[in-house]
Enzyme design. Structure first.
Site, mmCIF file in Angstrom:
data_model
loop_
_atom_site.group_PDB
_atom_site.id
_atom_site.type_symbol
_atom_site.label_atom_id
_atom_site.label_comp_id
_atom_site.label_asym_id
_atom_site.label_seq_id
_atom_site.Cartn_x
_atom_site.Cartn_y
_atom_site.Cartn_z
ATOM 1 N N MET A 12 0.833 -1.206 0.000
ATOM 2 C CA MET A 12 0.000 0.000 0.000
ATOM 3 C C MET A 12 0.870 1.261 0.000
ATOM 4 S SD MET A 12 -3.239 0.355 0.051
ATOM 5 C CE MET A 12 -3.097 1.788 -0.942
ATOM 6 N N GLN A 73 8.295 -2.301 3.673
ATOM 7 C CA GLN A 73 7.892 -3.705 3.755
ATOM 8 C C GLN A 73 7.153 -4.024 5.056
ATOM 9 O OE1 GLN A 73 8.084 -5.854 1.327
ATOM 10 N NE2 GLN A 73 7.170 -7.479 2.508
ATOM 11 N N CYS A 135 1.538 7.541 10.777
ATOM 12 C CA CYS A 135 0.784 8.301 9.771
ATOM 13 C C CYS A 135 -0.092 9.390 10.386
ATOM 14 C CB CYS A 135 -0.054 7.349 8.934
ATOM 15 S SG CYS A 135 -0.786 5.993 9.854
ATOM 16 N N GLN A 162 -9.450 6.758 11.902
ATOM 17 C CA GLN A 162 -8.397 6.267 11.009
ATOM 18 C C GLN A 162 -8.944 5.290 9.969
ATOM 19 O OE1 GLN A 162 -5.356 6.441 14.740
ATOM 20 N NE2 GLN A 162 -4.563 5.395 12.948
ATOM 21 N N GLY A 166 -4.814 2.333 6.627
ATOM 22 C CA GLY A 166 -3.742 2.390 7.621
ATOM 23 C C GLY A 166 -3.205 1.008 7.937
ATOM 24 N N ARG A 273 -10.493 3.123 14.587
ATOM 25 C CA ARG A 273 -10.542 2.727 13.169
ATOM 26 C C ARG A 273 -11.976 2.910 12.681
ATOM 27 N NH1 ARG A 273 -6.181 2.093 10.482
ATOM 28 N NH2 ARG A 273 -5.333 0.361 11.691
ATOM 29 N N HIS A 280 -6.630 9.700 7.259
ATOM 30 C CA HIS A 280 -6.877 9.711 8.696
ATOM 31 C C HIS A 280 -7.357 11.103 9.096
ATOM 32 C CE1 HIS A 280 -5.291 5.816 8.868
ATOM 33 N NE2 HIS A 280 -4.082 6.049 9.327
ATOM 34 N N GLN A 356 -3.080 9.522 4.590
ATOM 35 C CA GLN A 356 -1.995 8.965 5.400
ATOM 36 C C GLN A 356 -1.050 8.120 4.581
ATOM 37 O OE1 GLN A 356 -4.632 7.232 5.122
ATOM 38 N NE2 GLN A 356 -4.035 5.111 5.315
#
Ligand code: NAP
Length: 375
Positions: A12, A73, A135, A162, A166, A273, A280, A356
């Site tokens: 992402m 990663q 973020c 968020q 994320g 979340r 975010h 973010q």
């Protein structure tokens, strides 16, 4: 030309990083070398020049060839590979999106529009590890960092909203899959204008509670049509790791707290979340050190950097310009709902939104690459 290892480029954060590096012409300045944890030996993406084969991201000898490694990663990768690479005598620059190294004494959290002096000082001292911040923290500081820089903030509390992204690519897919399951469960009822809303509501609740383990593999519970008031690990003291990062990382980015000789600013949060795809958002309460007129606060925020997009505190402007949908995919940091609160003239409320994956993740990494290339 610097040989730059790119790890995690298809995730992402990594894909957004690749887009931004292409848009800003970064690949013209480097020899990229692409790594993979899942497809070593495969074909590197089109930006490759001489290094056209994907290298194994766990191959220390290949990583050691790089002058700079940029990784998106993830923290498990950093935990395993980074110490091996340093132990093998690698002296290159490590630029990382993961949390693993952020709070280490000899690592700098990078957000150059906010903390360029901290970064410059670290470069002069020979620091080699430059880590992207959390973020939420990065997006908040891009919006309101000016108030901290002007030393106006006594303390701040924050409620976050968020996005699914994320958590990474798999989390975004899971949210959409859940949304699809919910919609499918009531489609015939929705098609019938005469159907009872309570029946729709009951069916949705049953579907949410009945989502399979596969459909909730990443979030553990339903997110579509719901929210999750806990992000990241349980620290065992009533706080989540995400909440701890809000205070610890903000202060470190600003060069405050232990080790900097300046007292830390108390910052605490409840991190939640929500079912937003990307971006975010944060509702903030600030206690200022003194009663600063609202117009002055607005001017300070607007003048700080060219990415702040100030949204006037009206219903019309807020519902149109201060939403994840309005901000997603842009470099804007929207700041709005700025007003004095009922608690007194030193109390200020604000709402910020940032993508973010851009300012919260990819952008500080590629900007750090540029800083290194230009020194
Ligand atoms: P991610 O999307 O899960 O990607 C990480 C890796 O997962 C990829 O590089 C890829 O590695 C592998 N992968 C497996 N299945 C995949 C699929 N279907 N599509 C794409 N990649 C897949 O994670 P992320 O959100 O980018 O996060 C990477 C790091 O950045 C984490 O440490 C995270 O905490 C941090 N971070 C994330 C955000 C955010 O908003 N997401 C913000 C700031 C920091 P291979 O190519 O080697 O297989």
């Amino acid at each position: 030309m610097a040989l730059v290892g790119l790890v995690g480029w298809r995730g992402m954060v990594g894909s957004v990083l690749m887009d931004r590096m292409q848009a800003e012409g970064d690949f013209a300045l480097i020899e990229p070398m692409f790594f993979s944890t899942s497809n070593a030996g495969g074909r590197a993406p089109a930006m490759a020049k001489n290094e056209t084969t994907l290298q194994d991201a766990n191959d220390i000898a290949q990583l050691k060839r790089c002058d700079i490694v940029i990784t998106a990663q993830g923290s498990d990768y950093t935990k395993v590979v980074y110490p091996q690479l340093r132990a093998a005598g690698w002296k290159g620059y490590w630029i990382d999106a993961a949390k693993t190294l952020r709070m280490q004494d000899d690592a700098v959290i990078i957000l150059d529009p906010v903390n360029m002096p901290v970064i410059k000082d670290a470069l002069a001292r020979g620091v080699k590890d430059y880590i992207g911040g959390n973020c939420t923290v990065s997006c908040m500081l891009m919006g309101l960092g000016a108030l901290f820089k002007a030393d106006l903030v006594e303390w701040m509390t924050c409620t976050t909203y968020q996005a699914a992204s994320g958590g990474g690519a798999q989390h975004m897919r899971e949210l959409l899959t859940q949304m699809g399951s919910l919609n499918a469960s009531v489609r015939s009822l929705l098609d019938d204008p005469a159907s009872a809303i309570l029946e729709i509501d009951r069916t949705i609740a049953d579907t949410q509670r009945g989502l399979s383990a596969e459909e909730t593999k990443n979030f553990m519970v339903p997110l579509a049509g719901s929210l999750i008031p806990w992000i990241d690990a349980d620290r065992g003291d009533g706080t989540s790791l995400e909440e701890w990062k809000g205070g610890a990382e903000t202060n470190k980015i600003l060069g405050r707290g232990p080790g900097f000789g300046v007292p830390a600013t108390p910052i605490d949060s409840i991190c939640v979340r929500v079912g937003a795809m990307r971006c975010h958002s944060q509702a903030l309460t600030l206690k200022m050190k003194r009663d600063v007129p609202l117009a002055d606060l607005e001017a300070i925020i607007k003048a700080d950097n060219s990415w702040v997009r100030y949204v006037p505190n009206t219903r019309e402007a807020s519902v149109r310009g201060l939403t994840p949908v309005a901000v997603t995919g842009t470099m804007d940091i929207a700041v709005g709902r700025l007003r004095k609160l009922a608690m007194g003239p030193q109390y200020v409320g604000a709402f910020t939104i940032g993508d973010q994956l851009l300012w919260g993740a990819a952008e500080p990494l590629r900007r750090m690459l540029r800083i290194l290339l230009e020194q």
